[in-house]
Motif scaffolding. Structure first.
Motif, PDB file in Angstrom:
ATOM      1  N   GLY A 313       0.827  -1.139   0.115  1.00 41.88           N
ATOM      2  CA  GLY A 313      -0.008  -0.059   0.159  1.00 41.88           C
ATOM      3  C   GLY A 313       0.759   1.217  -0.007  1.00 41.88           C
ATOM      4  N   LEU A 314       0.317   2.333  -0.657  1.00 41.56           N
ATOM      5  CA  LEU A 314       1.155   3.500  -0.726  1.00 41.56           C
ATOM      6  C   LEU A 314       0.158   4.674  -0.677  1.00 41.56           C
ATOM      7  CD1 LEU A 314       3.798   5.158  -1.237  1.00 41.56           C
ATOM      8  CD2 LEU A 314       3.065   5.120  -3.543  1.00 41.56           C
ATOM      9  N   VAL A 315       0.536   5.501   0.573  1.00 40.27           N
ATOM     10  CA  VAL A 315      -0.461   6.728   0.739  1.00 40.27           C
ATOM     11  C   VAL A 315       0.292   7.963   0.804  1.00 40.27           C
ATOM     12  CG1 VAL A 315      -1.942   7.607   2.410  1.00 40.27           C
ATOM     13  CG2 VAL A 315      -2.089   5.376   2.085  1.00 40.27           C
ATOM     14  N   THR A 316      -0.087   8.931  -0.105  1.00 41.09           N
ATOM     15  CA  THR A 316       0.633  10.029  -0.253  1.00 41.09           C
ATOM     16  C   THR A 316      -0.151  11.246  -0.256  1.00 41.09           C
ATOM     17  OG1 THR A 316       2.324  11.190  -1.377  1.00 41.09           O
ATOM     18  CG2 THR A 316       0.979   9.647  -2.569  1.00 41.09           C
ATOM     19  N   THR A 317       0.458  12.401  -0.413  1.00 37.78           N
ATOM     20  CA  THR A 317      -0.397  13.524  -0.257  1.00 37.78           C
ATOM     21  C   THR A 317      -0.990  13.864  -1.854  1.00 37.78           C
ATOM     22  OG1 THR A 317       0.749  14.599   1.290  1.00 37.78           O
ATOM     23  CG2 THR A 317      -0.554  16.105   0.093  1.00 37.78           C
ATOM     24  N   LEU A 378      -2.329  -0.148   4.112  1.00 38.38           N
ATOM     25  CA  LEU A 378      -2.566   1.399   4.009  1.00 38.38           C
ATOM     26  C   LEU A 378      -2.163   2.104   5.288  1.00 38.38           C
ATOM     27  CD1 LEU A 378      -5.921   0.911   2.299  1.00 38.38           C
ATOM     28  CD2 LEU A 378      -3.769   1.606   1.262  1.00 38.38           C
ATOM     29  N   ILE A 379      -2.408   1.332   6.436  1.00 37.40           N
ATOM     30  CA  ILE A 379      -1.953   2.339   7.691  1.00 37.40           C
ATOM     31  C   ILE A 379      -0.689   2.492   7.790  1.00 37.40           C
ATOM     32  CG2 ILE A 379      -2.283   2.253  10.109  1.00 37.40           C
ATOM     33  CD1 ILE A 379      -4.977   1.164   9.761  1.00 37.40           C
ATOM     34  N   SER A 380      -0.070   1.380   7.545  1.00 39.83           N
ATOM     35  CA  SER A 380       1.458   1.046   7.576  1.00 39.83           C
ATOM     36  C   SER A 380       2.201   2.316   6.812  1.00 39.83           C
ATOM     37  CB  SER A 380       1.900  -0.065   7.290  1.00 39.83           C
ATOM     38  OG  SER A 380       3.354  -0.056   7.313  1.00 39.83           O
ATOM     39  N   SER A 381       1.596   2.560   5.554  1.00 44.06           N
ATOM     40  CA  SER A 381       2.074   3.568   4.840  1.00 44.06           C
ATOM     41  C   SER A 381       1.915   4.949   5.189  1.00 44.06           C
ATOM     42  CB  SER A 381       1.728   3.320   3.213  1.00 44.06           C
ATOM     43  OG  SER A 381       2.196   4.580   2.278  1.00 44.06           O
ATOM     44  N   LEU A 382       0.592   5.013   5.621  1.00 40.81           N
ATOM     45  CA  LEU A 382       0.234   6.435   6.154  1.00 40.81           C
ATOM     46  C   LEU A 382       0.961   6.921   7.732  1.00 40.81           C
ATOM     47  CD1 LEU A 382      -2.275   8.644   6.558  1.00 40.81           C
ATOM     48  CD2 LEU A 382      -3.249   7.212   7.997  1.00 40.81           C
ATOM     49  N   LYS A 383       1.344   5.815   8.356  1.00 39.51           N
ATOM     50  CA  LYS A 383       1.945   6.319   9.550  1.00 39.51           C
ATOM     51  C   LYS A 383       3.354   6.164   9.598  1.00 39.51           C
ATOM     52  CE  LYS A 383       0.331   5.352  13.471  1.00 39.51           C
ATOM     53  NZ  LYS A 383      -0.430   4.609  14.505  1.00 39.51           N
ATOM     54  N   ASP A 384       4.044   5.594   8.325  1.00 45.21           N
ATOM     55  CA  ASP A 384       5.445   5.066   8.057  1.00 45.21           C
ATOM     56  C   ASP A 384       5.892   4.364   9.131  1.00 45.21           C
ATOM     57  OD1 ASP A 384       7.732   4.980   6.599  1.00 45.21           O
ATOM     58  OD2 ASP A 384       8.375   6.809   7.476  1.00 45.21           O
ATOM     59  N   LEU A 385       5.223   3.227   9.334  1.00 44.47           N
ATOM     60  CA  LEU A 385       5.282   2.314  10.230  1.00 44.47           C
ATOM     61  C   LEU A 385       5.536   0.929   9.798  1.00 44.47           C
ATOM     62  CD1 LEU A 385       5.590   1.373  13.387  1.00 44.47           C
ATOM     63  CD2 LEU A 385       3.101   0.973  13.442  1.00 44.47           C
ATOM     64  N   PRO A 386       6.871   0.380   9.572  1.00 40.47           N
ATOM     65  CA  PRO A 386       6.946  -0.938   9.002  1.00 40.47           C
ATOM     66  C   PRO A 386       6.259  -1.894   9.674  1.00 40.47           C
ATOM     67  CG  PRO A 386       9.314   0.315   9.122  1.00 40.47           C
ATOM     68  CD  PRO A 386       8.097   1.141  10.017  1.00 40.47           C
TER      69      PRO A 386
END
Length: 458
Positions: A313-317, A378-386
């Motif tokens: 998942g990748l979440v970006t502005t 998705l949450i991992s990408s949002l919070k940058d938490l591996p």
């Protein structure tokens, strides 16, 4: 009655017939599916005609008089294909193999000829390639069977005559869209031609008890080109899935009268054709990045086989007024539903962010059990938490944010332990029958999304 030929319009999806063209089918509501068909007048037939002759016709039988012997199956020599077919090719069956151009339909047919040709006589009919082209491709695939007959013909009546004369043990037609009946005025590949040609092959296969394999092309939507009724005529429908730019191919049965429709076969396309992948989990997880956010491993069930798959998942502005959503290998609408649940029930906001989802390896996930892994990616990408590398996640997410139980949790956990994973986050309701049964893997039961994120240390 006699008369002139008339033109009607038939829906390629549901078979609805109309005297005039519609942009939207009144029967099923699909757009641009009404295709013109020339309907020939019905001929007058005398009762003394051969059409009414009882010679060679079947008579009703009592159920108790019908033989119950085990059906004859031919082993193809390709274990993954036999798995999808339910144990092999049934004698007298009609099988349709479909997929995008270049994905491996013709390749796998020639490959099984090498094994089946040792004991069976095979007739390979091609309407797209010349005999020389087939010979060159067979040499590249190292197919040198002495019992393989090649016929380059598109007239179905001539082909069926050759089948009756040569009496092969197996017939392969490549492809059904190139075949035509000279009695019909429509062009090859039209609805009428595809349907009537398939019907003729079906009658020939059942009468002579010769298994027949048809190759079918797909349209831009991924469905089999031609009428939907084509899938109802045949005994089994197999789909090749996967990206042509990637090496992995998935063979899935969507209809099978002689076996399960839940099985899949995994292949790797190489220089010498399709190679079986005996351990799909290891193949799909190869090259997985470490210490990177936005990636999560899940376990899905495909028939009797558990497969580990990586979800990214990748979440970006967003750079646009409306955020963009894109999903590959996972249902797009299901992804939007999970994003809504994460915002409402979990407090993770994606309203002004672009969200991209990808299933590695060309695999398509349709099971609800991968919902939790999608949400965590998705949450991992949002919070940058591996997500820890030794962790596997599976579970279904409800609209209230709860984690619901999934089927065959024990089989999934067993596959995770076999692949060396140390932690497994799963629905709390699945723990009842699993506690104390597995050593070396920690089972963490969660009831909602927040508990799942907490179990990861977030």
């Amino acid at each position: 009655m006699s008369g002139k030929s008339k033109s009607i319009y038939v829906c390629s999806q549901c078979g609805y017939e109309s005297a005039k063209w519609y942009g939207k089918c009144p029967g099923c509501g699909e757009w641009n599916t009404m295709n013109e068909e020339i309907r020939e007048p019905v001929r007058n037939v005398s009762p003394k005609s051969t059409l009414y002759s009882m010679k060679g016709r079947q008579h009703p039988q009592l159920l108790s008089e019908i033989s119950t012997d085990i059906e004859t199956r031919y082993q193809t020599g390709v274990g993954e294909l036999d798995r999808v077919l339910g144990g092999g090719i049934v004698k007298g069956s009609l099988i349709l193999i479909s997929g995008e151009p270049g994905i491996g339909k013709s390749t796998i047919l020639l490959q099984i000829c090498e094994h089946l040709g040792k004991a069976l006589r095979i007739l390979y009919v091609s309407g797209e390639e010349s005999s020389r082209q087939i010979k060159l491709r067979a040499s590249r695939l190292q197919v040198h069977s002495e019992n393989l007959l090649i016929l380059t013909e598109t007239d179905v009546q001539l082909i069926t005559e050759q089948i009756r004369e040569t009496k092969p043990d197996l017939v392969m037609i490549d492809s059904i869209q190139t075949m035509n009946l000279s009695e019909l005025n429509s062009a090859p590949g039209s609805i009428t031609q595809v349907r009537e040609c398939t019907n003729l092959y079906m009658r020939t296969a059942k009468e002579l008890e010769i298994p027949t394999i048809l190759v079918g092309h797909v349209n831009k939507d991924g469905a089999i080109a031609g009428p939907k009724v084509l899938e109802h005529i045949v005994d089994a429908v197999l789909y090749f899935e996967g990206d042509r730019q990637m090496s992995y191919r998935i063979l899935r049965a969507v209809k099978n009268r002689y076996g399960s429709t839940n099985e899949i076969g995994v292949f790797d396309m190489g220089d010498h054709g399709l190679q079986e992948v005996s351990n799909p989990s290891m193949a799909l997880l190869s090259g997985r990045p470490t210490h990177v956010s936005g990636t999560c491993v899940t376990c899905v069930l495909e028939g009797s086989r558990s497969i580990l798959a990586e979800i990214q998942g990748l979440v970006t502005t967003t750079g646009f007024g409306n955020p963009r959503r894109m999903s590959t290998g996972f249902d797009y609408n299901r992804m939007n539903l999970l994003l809504a649940v994460l915002e409402k029930r979990g407090g993770y906001y994606f309203s002004n962010l672009d969200a991209y989802l990808n299933v590695v390896g060309g695999l398509r996930l349709e099971e609800p059990a991968c919902d939790l892994a999608v949400a965590i990616a998705l949450i991992s990408s949002l919070k940058d938490l591996p997500v820890p590398e030794d962790t596997v996640v599976f579970g279904e997410i409800g609209l209230a944010g709860e984690i619901r139980s999934v089927l065959h949790a024990d089989q999934r956990v067993s596959e995770c332990a076999r692949m060396g994973f140390k932690r497994c986050i799963l629905p709390a309701n699945c723990l009842k029958n699993l506690e104390g049964r597995y050593s070396g893997i920690e089972l963490i039961g969660v009831k909602n999304i927040r508990q799942a994120i907490g179990a990861l240390g977030g």
